[in-house]
Design a protein around this motif. Structure first.
Motif, short mmCIF file in Angstrom:
data_model
loop_
_atom_site.label_atom_id
_atom_site.label_comp_id
_atom_site.label_asym_id
_atom_site.label_seq_id
_atom_site.Cartn_x
_atom_site.Cartn_y
_atom_site.Cartn_z
N SER A 92 -113.24 39.44 -11.15
CA SER A 92 -112.15 39.27 -12.73
C SER A 92 -110.61 38.52 -12.40
O SER A 92 -110.20 37.59 -12.42
N TYR A 93 -110.75 38.69 -11.11
CA TYR A 93 -109.57 37.76 -10.53
C TYR A 93 -109.89 36.41 -10.26
O TYR A 93 -109.26 35.60 -10.70
N ARG A 106 -111.68 34.92 -12.37
CA ARG A 106 -111.23 34.42 -14.07
C ARG A 106 -109.92 34.00 -13.99
O ARG A 106 -109.42 33.29 -14.88
N LEU A 107 -109.38 35.25 -13.91
CA LEU A 107 -107.70 35.09 -13.74
C LEU A 107 -107.36 33.37 -13.60
O LEU A 107 -106.79 32.81 -14.35
#
Ligand code: UDP
Ligand code: MG
Length: 340
Positions: free
Chosen positions: A142-143, A145-146
């Motif tokens: 997720s990081y 992607r962020l």
């Protein structure tokens, strides 16, 4: 043939060091046998201020001329240790890899071949992270992607396993930032790049040296050092709240003029007050986060200090130097900061 340097940051890695050294040497020998790397290639262990027996092990290992040790004056964190290694290792190309060997060493051959094909940066990308705990996998992915969403250029699922040519290392030396997030800087270098993929394995032994606290701080580094999006988000939020309160004021005025429903209410006073207070504190926090980073950059403190260097072609102590800060924009001449 390429003169290869392998840079390995180590923090409390006594459980794995001997095995890691053995496997890295085996890898160098394999590559040498294939005619890819030069016999003067070496492995550089950077001891990031370990509190266990890591440095003693490194000193002992450095009897082998292909193994060298660089000891930092204290724990400076993975990114700084890695930088110290890259700035002080010798070689036409440098590969950085973690001490726990979660990254597949066999792809080093592909990295070197790609280097020989004219690539300056070769990223090791994890095609499979099933060996990581689900929490780590989820947060890490997720990081990435962020970061992408915030406009930070990063290579998905690439950590710090990569090959850099001497040219790329020299270019990296000109990036003077103290808040170091190498995964963000390397893509900025440009040059010809390539990727190799591998399956990420389990840690050889011992615990992860990246507790949640260090992981979070690296994560914040990545965002703040490479993206102004949070600052822009504050502006957008400000506009939104202003617009909302104008609309509310208009509505209240109309209600006062044309209806008799306008009772002075508690909620309509207190709720926005708390809400706006919260928004303001949040925005101040984001500003403060940038300010703190600027503060550190302005001071320009050295990112690492070297305590001792061991090993070398004769297997002797090369230098047991007085504390030595990194040098200015390091070119090949400063590749051995300690002996300068
Ligand atoms: N490391 C370091 N300094 C630190 C923390 C970690 O040099 O303050 C090194 C560690 O020895 C290892 C690498 O950074 O070689 C990656 O750490 P680890 O494998 O524990 O992280 P994870 O794979 O769990 O993300
Ligand atoms: Mg690891």
């Amino acid at each position: 043939m390429v003169r290869l340097g392998i840079v390995v940051p180590c923090y409390n890695e006594q459980d794995v060091l001997e095995e890691t050294a053995r496997r890295l040497i085996a890898q160098l020998e394999r590559l040498h046998a294939k005619g890819l790397v030069d016999a003067s290639s070496a492995v550089y262990f950077v001891d990031d201020g370990s509190r266990d027996g890591s440095w003693e092990i490194i000193q002992r290992l450095a009897a082998d001329p292909r193994l060298r040790g660089i000891r930092l004056s204290r724990n400076r964190g993975h990114q700084n240790a890695l930088l110290a290694g890259l700035m002080n290792a010798e070689g036409d190309a440098l590969i950085s890899v973690d001490a726990d060997l979660q990254d597949d060493l066999n792809v080093m051959e592909d990295m070197v071949r790609l280097y020989l094909d004219g690539h300056d940066v070769v990223y090791g990308v994890r095609s499979d992270r099933t060996a990581d705990r689900p929490f780590k996998r989820l947060t890490a992915e997720s990081y990435y992607r962020l970061l992408r969403a915030l406009g930070v250029e990063v290579v998905f699922n690439h950590a710090d396993y990569r090959l850099l040519s001497r040219r790329a290392v020299t270019a990296l030396a000109s990036y003077r930032e103290v808040n170091l997030f190498l995964r963000g800087i390397i893509p900025q270098l440009g040059f010809r790049t390539a990727t190799v993929t591998y399956v990420r394995g389990e840690r050889l032994a011992g615990e992860s040296k990246y507790p949640l606290r260090k992981m979070l701080s690296l994560a914040v580094e990545g965002v703040i050092s490479f993206s102004a999006a949070p600052l822009r988000a504050i502006t957008a939020l400000g506009f939104l709240v202003c617009f909302g309160s104008f609309a509310m004021a208009a509505w209240a005025l109309l209600a006062r003029l044309f209806t008799d429903a306008a009772l002075p209410g508690w909620a309509s006073t207190v709720v926005p007050m708390y809400f706006l207070g919260g928004v303001q504190l949040l925005c101040l926090g984001v500003l403060g986060e940038y300010l703190a980073k600027i503060y550190m950059e302005v001071k320009g403190r050295p990112r690492y200090l070297i305590d001792t260097v061991v090993g070398g072609p004769n297997g002797n102590l090369v230098a047991s130097a007085a504390p030595c800060a990194e040098q200015g924009a390091a070119g090949p001449t400063t590749s051995r900061a300690v002996t300068d």
